[in-house]
Scaffold this active site. Structure first.
Site, PDB file in Angstrom:
ATOM      1  N   GLU A   1       0.887  -1.173   0.000  1.00 46.97           N
ATOM      2  CA  GLU A   1       0.000   0.000   0.000  1.00 46.97           C
ATOM      3  C   GLU A   1       0.918   1.214   0.000  1.00 46.97           C
ATOM      4  OE1 GLU A   1      -3.378   0.197   0.011  1.00 46.97           O
ATOM      5  OE2 GLU A   1      -3.720  -1.968  -0.009  1.00 46.97           O
TER       6      GLU A   1
ATOM      7  N   CYS B   1      -2.148   9.626   2.693  1.00 47.90           N
ATOM      8  CA  CYS B   1      -1.691   9.033   1.431  1.00 47.90           C
ATOM      9  C   CYS B   1      -2.624   9.340   0.273  1.00 47.90           C
ATOM     10  CB  CYS B   1      -1.521   7.534   1.582  1.00 47.90           C
ATOM     11  SG  CYS B   1      -3.045   6.713   2.056  1.00 47.90           S
TER      12      CYS B   1
HETATM   13  P1  NAD Z   1       8.196   4.555   4.956  1.00 47.34           P
HETATM   14  O1  NAD Z   1       8.186   3.775   3.722  1.00 47.34           O
HETATM   15  O2  NAD Z   1       9.357   5.444   5.239  1.00 47.34           O
HETATM   16  O3  NAD Z   1       8.071   3.619   6.258  1.00 47.34           O
HETATM   17  C1  NAD Z   1       7.046   2.638   6.387  1.00 47.34           C
HETATM   18  C2  NAD Z   1       7.555   1.531   7.278  1.00 47.34           C
HETATM   19  O4  NAD Z   1       8.700   0.918   6.685  1.00 47.34           O
HETATM   20  C3  NAD Z   1       7.954   1.960   8.677  1.00 47.34           C
HETATM   21  O5  NAD Z   1       7.446   1.024   9.609  1.00 47.34           O
HETATM   22  C4  NAD Z   1       9.468   1.920   8.628  1.00 47.34           C
HETATM   23  O6  NAD Z   1      10.057   1.580   9.871  1.00 47.34           O
HETATM   24  C5  NAD Z   1       9.765   0.857   7.608  1.00 47.34           C
HETATM   25  N1  NAD Z   1      11.021   1.104   6.879  1.00 47.34           N
HETATM   26  C6  NAD Z   1      11.575   2.307   6.586  1.00 47.34           C
HETATM   27  N2  NAD Z   1      12.716   2.140   5.881  1.00 47.34           N
HETATM   28  C7  NAD Z   1      12.895   0.816   5.733  1.00 47.34           C
HETATM   29  C8  NAD Z   1      13.893   0.017   5.121  1.00 47.34           C
HETATM   30  N3  NAD Z   1      14.958   0.552   4.508  1.00 47.34           N
HETATM   31  N4  NAD Z   1      13.755  -1.331   5.176  1.00 47.34           N
HETATM   32  C9  NAD Z   1      12.696  -1.897   5.769  1.00 47.34           C
HETATM   33  N5  NAD Z   1      11.718  -1.181   6.395  1.00 47.34           N
HETATM   34  C10 NAD Z   1      11.813   0.153   6.378  1.00 47.34           C
HETATM   35  O7  NAD Z   1       6.823   5.368   4.927  1.00 47.34           O
HETATM   36  P2  NAD Z   1       6.336   6.462   5.917  1.00 47.34           P
HETATM   37  O8  NAD Z   1       7.237   7.652   5.807  1.00 47.34           O
HETATM   38  O9  NAD Z   1       6.096   5.875   7.266  1.00 47.34           O
HETATM   39  O10 NAD Z   1       4.910   6.805   5.302  1.00 47.34           O
HETATM   40  C11 NAD Z   1       4.747   7.696   4.260  1.00 47.34           C
HETATM   41  C12 NAD Z   1       4.495   7.007   2.941  1.00 47.34           C
HETATM   42  O11 NAD Z   1       3.511   6.011   3.097  1.00 47.34           O
HETATM   43  C13 NAD Z   1       3.941   7.950   1.894  1.00 47.34           C
HETATM   44  O12 NAD Z   1       4.538   7.692   0.674  1.00 47.34           O
HETATM   45  C14 NAD Z   1       2.461   7.610   1.861  1.00 47.34           C
HETATM   46  O13 NAD Z   1       1.823   7.926   0.644  1.00 47.34           O
HETATM   47  C15 NAD Z   1       2.499   6.153   2.118  1.00 47.34           C
HETATM   48  N6  NAD Z   1       1.233   5.698   2.664  1.00 47.34           N
HETATM   49  C16 NAD Z   1       0.452   4.898   1.914  1.00 47.34           C
HETATM   50  C17 NAD Z   1      -0.764   4.500   2.422  1.00 47.34           C
HETATM   51  C18 NAD Z   1      -1.691   3.612   1.643  1.00 47.34           C
HETATM   52  O14 NAD Z   1      -2.690   3.164   2.207  1.00 47.34           O
HETATM   53  N7  NAD Z   1      -1.436   3.323   0.383  1.00 47.34           N
HETATM   54  C19 NAD Z   1      -1.167   4.909   3.677  1.00 47.34           C
HETATM   55  C20 NAD Z   1      -0.320   5.714   4.414  1.00 47.34           C
HETATM   56  C21 NAD Z   1       0.883   6.094   3.904  1.00 47.34           C
END
Ligand code: NAD
Length: 459
Positions: free
Chosen positions: A213, A247
């Site tokens: 997602e 998002c």
């Molecule tokens: P992110 O991708 O930075 O982090 C998400 C999760 O991944 C966190 O739990 C984090 O600890 C983990 N993570 C971060 N880096 C990682 C790595 N290198 N390896 C493994 N795991 C890792 O996202 P965010 O900043 O928390 O959220 C923002 C993004 O999420 C935006 O792009 C937003 O559009 C998207 N989002 C999508 C939805 C949806 O339903 N499609 C909902 C909310 C947010």
């Protein structure tokens, strides 16, 4: 505070595998009990959840209840679970007359759910409802960036669930990587596209199926055939709720030139109505999650011309609701997902320009169209591709349990909510059964003389 030691991850997964093997989660009554248990746990900790969201994002209480409203999804799953989990009869063609066919939904096993920080409670619990409903064990990893919410989630689960069934692992990249080194039966990830690729690469090692997602730039087209007052209110709400860190927030507006001025004036007036003359002092306006994200967003303010807002205060991680005109498509504001309270406006003279722009970009998670013109609605639906579409409103599509929610292309893989969540965490096992009352020999050797019949049957 209770946290799971990272060195313990292998042990937790093994204990969940053992628990899954007992077959307990296959019992639908058990699943319903656990969903009720989850609902009760959330209700019991409602106040602490509101406080954690306030501490992480300065989230107004009303907006926190939009997260806690995930309870509605639990009720929906409880109501439909008996039906969803029943084997479904499948049709067979006349030449299979002695057979019966059924589809049995079965749980996958031990699943991993990784969440983001923007709706840090909802976006962990919502997929978990599907995992429980489908009869899986789950490990959940909330976002470390929303640390208060992550801690409260840990406390809730430690108190109400056996870690051999549902366990929480807290932490950042290191914790994620430790988990991703293990084999799961499904990984459900919500987050950015860049990290989504890392998740998918890690999952590939074990052929683990993934739901991703992700995010992206969700466009919002505004035609002239609208109710301006309602349009303005719905766009302003959808963009600035949670300070734009949603998002499916409209990322940028594509506005018919003829209505642009009225729309901008309307947004300005609406912002005053929502947040007063100074949104900094409004209890209803959230803050940016971290200094890093604040700096990234302030950098966007250099692009184009700020026509509303633009004020910011680093000590508070506050950025005023901002509207930017005269942006170039090459500006970083129009290249990256904004994910904050900054709204660029791009005008068009012919809607074909708006459609062409959308189609020149990665497929968005959401696409918004404000227009009562049926032909235009049809055209936009036909000529663009996006995870979902919402016509004459914003964000509300997320609240309709009968609509699968997810992206397409760069905005994600797979979907969930309602029955789609159950399906995401289930395997559809096809079962074909023959009977013994007849055994026609047309398929058995020796084949001599049987070809014409085979050709007729299979041709
Ligand atoms: P992110 O991708 O930075 O982090 C998400 C999760 O991944 C966190 O739990 C984090 O600890 C983990 N993570 C971060 N880096 C990682 C790595 N290198 N390896 C493994 N795991 C890792 O996202 P965010 O900043 O928390 O959220 C923002 C993004 O999420 C935006 O792009 C937003 O559009 C998207 N989002 C999508 C939805 C949806 O339903 N499609 C909902 C909310 C947010």
């Amino acid at each position: 505070m209770i946290t799971t030691e990272l060195s313990n991850v292998g042990h937790i997964i093994q204990s969940q595998r053992d628990f899954f093997q007992t077959g307990k989660t296959k019992d639908v009554t058990f699943r319903i009990e656990q969903l009720k248990n989850l609902k009760q746990a959330i209700i019991e900790h409602e106040q602490s959840i509101v406080e954690a969201l306030q501490a992480d994002l300065h989230k107004p209480e009303v907006e926190s209840y939009l997260e806690i409203g995930v309870i509605k999804e639990i009720d929906y799953a409880i109501k439909h679970l008996q039906n969803w989990s029943k084997p479904k009869k499948a049709a067979v063609s006349w030449d299979f007359f002695s057979y019966s066919a059924r589809i049995y939904p079965e749980p996958l096993g031990v699943v991993l759910i990784i969440g983001p920080w923007n709706y840090p409670f909802n976006l962990i619990i919502s997929p978990l409802i599907g995992a429980i409903a489908a009869g899986n064990c789950a490990i959940i990893k909330p976002s470390e960036v929303a640390s208060h919410t992550s801690h409260i989630i840990t406390e809730i689960f430690a108190k109400h669930f056996d870690p051999a069934y549902i366990a929480v692992v807290e932490g950042g990249v290191e914790a994620s990587q430790k988990l991703l080194a293990e084999k799961f039966d499904h990984i459900f990830f919500t987050g950015g596209t860049a990290v989504g690729k890392i998740i998918m690469a890690a999952a590939a090692k074990y052929l683990t199926p993934v739901t991703l997602e992700l995010g992206g730039k969700s466009p919002c087209i505004v035609d002239t055939d609208i109710n301006l007052e309602h349009t303005v209110r719905r766009i302003t709400w959808g963009k600035f709720i949670n300070a734009g860190q949603t998002c499916i927030a409209p990322d940028y507006l594509l506005v018919d030139k003829k209505i642009k001025k009225d729309l901008i004036d309307g947004i300005e007036k609406c912002l005053k109505e929502f947040y007063g003359d100074n949104p900094l002092t409004s209890p209803d306006y959230a803050r940016i999650i971290s200094q890093k994200h604040f700096d990234r967003l302030v950098n966007f303010l250099k692009d184009g011309e700020v026509i509303i807002g633009g004020e910011n205060q680093p000590s508070e991680r506050y950025i005023a609701p901002t509207v930017i005109d005269n942006v170039s498509l090459e500006d970083s504001l129009m290249q990256e997902e904004i994910f904050g309270p900054i709204l660029p406006i791009i005008e068009y003279t012919d809607v074909a320009e708006a459609i062409a722009l959308i189609n020149s970009r990665p497929k968005p998670l959401a696409l918004y169209l404000f227009s009562q013109n049926k032909n235009l609605q049809k055209r936009v639906l036909q000529e663009t591709s996006s995870g979902g579409v919402c016509i004459n409103d914003t964000i509300m599509q997320v609240g309709v349990s009968s609509l699968p929610f997810g992206g397409v292309g760069d905005s994600g893989i797979g979907n969930y909510h309602g029955k789609a969540s159950f399906d995401t965490f289930s395997h559809d096992k096809s079962v074909l059964q023959n009977s013994f009352w007849l055994d026609l020999k047309w398929r058995y050797a020796p084949y001599e003389g049987k070809l014409p019949l085979i050709k007729k049957l299979l041709g």
